[in-house]
Design an enzyme around this catalytic site. Sequence first.
Site: not given
Length: 395
Positions: A128, A209, A243
């Site tokens: 990311w 993460d 999410k």
Amino acid sequence: MFGHVEPFAGDPILSLNDSFKADPRAEKVNLSIGVYTDEKGRIPVLGSVRSAYERIGFAERPYLPMEGHPGYREGVQKLVFGGGHPARAEKRIATIQTIGGTGAVGIAADFLAKHTPGRTVLVSDPTWENHHGLFQRAGFRTTTYPYWDRANRSVDFTGMVRALEAAEAGSIVILQPVCHNPTGVDLSEEQQTAVTDVLVAKGHIVVFDMAYQGFGTSIEADAAFVRRFAERASCLVANSFSKNFSLYGERCGGLSIVCRDADEAERVLGQLKLAVRRSYSSPPMTGGLLVATVLGDDTLRARWIAEVDGMRTRMDAMRRLLAERIRALSNEVDVDFLLSQRGMFSFTGLSEQQVRDMREKDGVYLVGSGRMCVAGLNADNVPKVAESFVAASQA
């Protein structure tokens, strides 16, 4: 005064999402941005969250403490580490509520910049992009370790281990423990153990993460890597509820730091509070109350876990359906990767030109790297995506 300011090229994923919105074609398909949508293409409002919203009502909304809502922070610790983790029992974990997972990683970077400056930060290749941006903003130099084996569409485990062994002792290493973004491939338990051995031996500072807990195997299984590592060494863990709570706009995340003892954890928490105060002062109330209410109530928590299981099951079903449709169209296109990868994303192996062809000819939007968000698939659009994928692959 600001004539020298350069224009912003835009975030590649968010800009692509803007292009999708402007596309007039009725049959367009958005598989770019990492957002879960249901079978009708809508962002779902989870029943557990709706019930929590009805409970919290419209009472006054004072500022939260710098570290966040106490019930939220307790819920984060239990969710990430498990209720019986030794670090929790010994009160060795400092946890704060953050503005999304991005805020969690950002505060982690600021904290490390102050207390462990001058280290090199290693992130996976690919990763990311904000992993680079957030740590560079904090003043670090970032580099990469191999992760993606393009030829085999799997983890380049040998290259990864070699890079971590070769890195200067005490480097900062960013790991995604489950549902790796963008590749969708994760380390096996055996590989996790081997990587942990290297990280501990080298004294590296590990930042996990974990943005997709529950989208891999289950809520509990997806946290196993983090929990095992935290039994052996200190680490930082950023997590997100965007999410798995479908709370994208509420910006709900957490940052936990596993420390040596309770005294160290208390001092670390104080420094995290200072970092928050110097950044955004305090986290938002409504999102914090929603998460705290769900995680703090056994009935709502069980309902939420079942809803997350349902989202994961639907994504797995869409992977299988897309693979079946592609195989029905062509035996020459390899789709095994769709079934071996997991989570919201699949790294398709398509080139940037092939992705552009799918977008321009068929209105099927993937990220330029070839990353596809399988959470945007449904029974209605899978046939179109399959046809576009086969055409681009054979062009």
